[in-house]
Motif scaffolding. Structure first.
Motif, short mmCIF file in Angstrom:
data_model
loop_
_atom_site.label_atom_id
_atom_site.label_comp_id
_atom_site.label_asym_id
_atom_site.label_seq_id
_atom_site.Cartn_x
_atom_site.Cartn_y
_atom_site.Cartn_z
N VAL A 271 -10.36 -5.69 -27.49
CA VAL A 271 -9.71 -4.39 -27.34
C VAL A 271 -10.77 -3.30 -27.26
O VAL A 271 -10.68 -2.38 -26.43
CB VAL A 271 -8.74 -4.13 -28.50
N GLU A 272 -11.79 -3.38 -28.10
CA GLU A 272 -12.86 -2.39 -28.09
C GLU A 272 -13.54 -2.33 -26.72
O GLU A 272 -13.78 -1.25 -26.17
CB GLU A 272 -13.89 -2.74 -29.17
N ALA A 273 -13.87 -3.51 -26.17
CA ALA A 273 -14.54 -3.55 -24.87
C ALA A 273 -13.65 -2.98 -23.77
O ALA A 273 -14.13 -2.27 -22.87
CB ALA A 273 -14.95 -4.98 -24.54
N VAL A 276 -13.58 0.97 -23.28
CA VAL A 276 -14.71 1.69 -22.68
C VAL A 276 -14.35 2.07 -21.23
O VAL A 276 -13.94 1.23 -20.43
CB VAL A 276 -15.99 0.84 -22.72
N GLY A 277 -14.49 3.33 -20.93
CA GLY A 277 -14.13 3.85 -19.61
C GLY A 277 -12.76 4.47 -19.54
O GLY A 277 -12.41 5.16 -18.57
N THR A 278 -11.94 4.26 -20.57
CA THR A 278 -10.61 4.85 -20.61
C THR A 278 -10.71 6.37 -20.80
O THR A 278 -11.54 6.85 -21.56
CB THR A 278 -9.79 4.25 -21.77
N ARG A 279 -9.85 7.10 -20.12
CA ARG A 279 -9.88 8.57 -20.23
C ARG A 279 -8.77 9.05 -21.16
O ARG A 279 -7.62 8.63 -21.03
CB ARG A 279 -9.72 9.21 -18.86
N PRO A 280 -9.11 9.92 -22.10
CA PRO A 280 -8.08 10.48 -22.99
C PRO A 280 -7.01 11.21 -22.19
O PRO A 280 -7.27 11.77 -21.12
CB PRO A 280 -8.87 11.44 -23.87
N GLY A 281 -5.81 11.22 -22.74
CA GLY A 281 -4.70 11.92 -22.11
C GLY A 281 -4.01 11.16 -21.01
O GLY A 281 -3.02 11.64 -20.45
N PRO A 283 -2.28 7.31 -19.63
CA PRO A 283 -1.70 6.07 -20.12
C PRO A 283 -2.76 4.97 -20.20
O PRO A 283 -3.75 4.99 -19.45
CB PRO A 283 -0.62 5.74 -19.09
N LEU A 284 -2.57 4.03 -21.10
CA LEU A 284 -3.51 2.92 -21.24
C LEU A 284 -3.63 2.17 -19.93
O LEU A 284 -2.62 1.86 -19.28
CB LEU A 284 -3.03 1.97 -22.35
N ASP A 285 -4.85 1.88 -19.51
CA ASP A 285 -5.04 1.24 -18.21
C ASP A 285 -4.78 -0.26 -18.31
O ASP A 285 -4.52 -0.81 -19.39
CB ASP A 285 -6.42 1.55 -17.64
N ALA A 286 -4.88 -0.93 -17.16
CA ALA A 286 -4.52 -2.35 -17.09
C ALA A 286 -5.39 -3.22 -17.98
O ALA A 286 -4.93 -4.19 -18.58
CB ALA A 286 -4.60 -2.83 -15.64
N GLY A 287 -6.68 -2.86 -18.09
CA GLY A 287 -7.56 -3.65 -18.94
C GLY A 287 -7.18 -3.59 -20.40
O GLY A 287 -7.21 -4.61 -21.10
N VAL A 288 -6.82 -2.41 -20.87
CA VAL A 288 -6.40 -2.27 -22.26
C VAL A 288 -5.07 -2.99 -22.47
O VAL A 288 -4.86 -3.65 -23.50
CB VAL A 288 -6.29 -0.78 -22.65
#
Length: 329
Positions: A271-273, A276-281, A283-288
């Protein structure tokens, strides 16, 4: 009447504990409960409250901090400087128990407390921790037990502060024999079902050291409970995020830890990895999302703890969305 001594220094305390069968007492919230329920037999008590070395916060020039083991949970929750430097720890401390308990409980006591299994707390039963050779909860009533099965005992570790400190890669100083610094994670060993931490009789947890804080850290803590107040968490999660480009860019690093699910607090490196690269504000991206779906693969639920699989995924999702300020529908 149990004899109680109150040493004024750490060396004196260690001498009174060494080979005497005496027990250390910090805030006493868990020790009192263990004695009243019969988990522990009466024995001499060494009251550590007068040992100045175990108290207070020592801020270092680089911004890191050493916290004495007798620092109160209430102090952790109310310290504005600590909340600014280590928000995940402060948020976790604020959610513990009740104000009355927070004002009595200590940092070290929270890290070293006994688990809350009702078989351990009932003197009518024997288990690994009371000299028995089995875990009656495994084949009995384990509704609040582990969902990540690490070893013979199925009682989740009860320390919420350990979850937050694990996310900070904090270390502890232990005295008794040689003084040794060790990672918070190394306080716990799921393979040993006879105890909830690795300290030997006569040893004392002196302090906790947190690393240099990350400026502008985003943090969130969330616990899922069976009732709204003063309840032990079924699942809890903490997240720490640092952003690139002066707190305006995407996630540069992340730490996510969970409790209430295993014999030890756990980090979630996948989950931590993925964060990385996710932008605040946003929705959670596909990797997350894939990493969250993968949490089910970590689980090995007992017959009655299958509900914790979905609860773990939902609690981690919630804490990530809070840390990232994901808009709520």
């Amino acid at each position: 009447m149990t004899a109680t001594t109150r040493p004024e220094g750490l060396d004196e305390a260690l001498t009174r504990l060494d080979g005497t069968g005496a027990r250390p007492r910090a805030g006493g919230t868990d020790l009192t409960a263990c004695l009243s329920s019969g988990v522990l037999e009466p024995a001499p008590v060494v009251d550590l409250s007068g040992v100045a070395e175990l108290r207070g916060a020592e801020w270092r020039p680089d911004g890191s901090v050493r916290l004495g083991a007798l620092t109160g949970v209430g102090e952790l929750s109310a310290d504005a400087r600590l909340a600014d430097a280590y928000p995940a720890l402060a948020l976790t401390a604020r959610e513990l128990a009740t104000p009355q308990v927070r004002n009595a409980a200590t940092l070290g006591g929270n890290l070293l407390q006994r688990n809350r299994c009702w078989y351990l707390r009932n003197p009518a039963f024997d288990c690994f921790q009371t000299g028995g050779d089995s875990c009656p909860a495994r084949g009995g009533d384990h509704l609040y037990g582990v969902v990540v099965d690490q070893g013979p005992c199925v009682a989740p570790h009860p320390s919420s502060l350990a979850v937050a400190l694990l996310a900070y890669d904090a270390s502890v100083l232990v005295a008794g024999g040689d003084r040794a610094e060790r990672a918070v994670a190394d306080l716990y060993d799921a393979a040993d079902p006879t105890r909830d931490h690795v300290l030997e009789p006569g040893q004392v947890l002196v302090s906790v050291t947190l690393p240099v804080p990350v400026p502008g850290e985003r943090a969130a803590y969330r616990r899922a409970t069976g009732r709204s107040r003063a309840e032990w968490p079924l699942v809890e999660a903490v997240a720490r995020l640092s952003l690139a480009d002066g707190d305006s860019g995407p996630v540069a690093s992340a730490a996510v830890a969970v409790g209430g699910v295993a014999r030890t607090p756990l980090r979630l490196p996948r989950v931590e990895a993925a964060l990385v690269g996710t932008r605040p504000g946003s929705p959670l991206d596909a990797g997350v999302e894939r990493a969250l779906e993968g949490l089910a693969g970590l689980c090995s639920p007992l017959p009655a703890t299958g509900y914790k699989v979905d609860l773990l995924c939902a609690t981690v999702r919630d804490v990530l969305e809070r840390a990232l300020d994901v808009p709520r529908a």
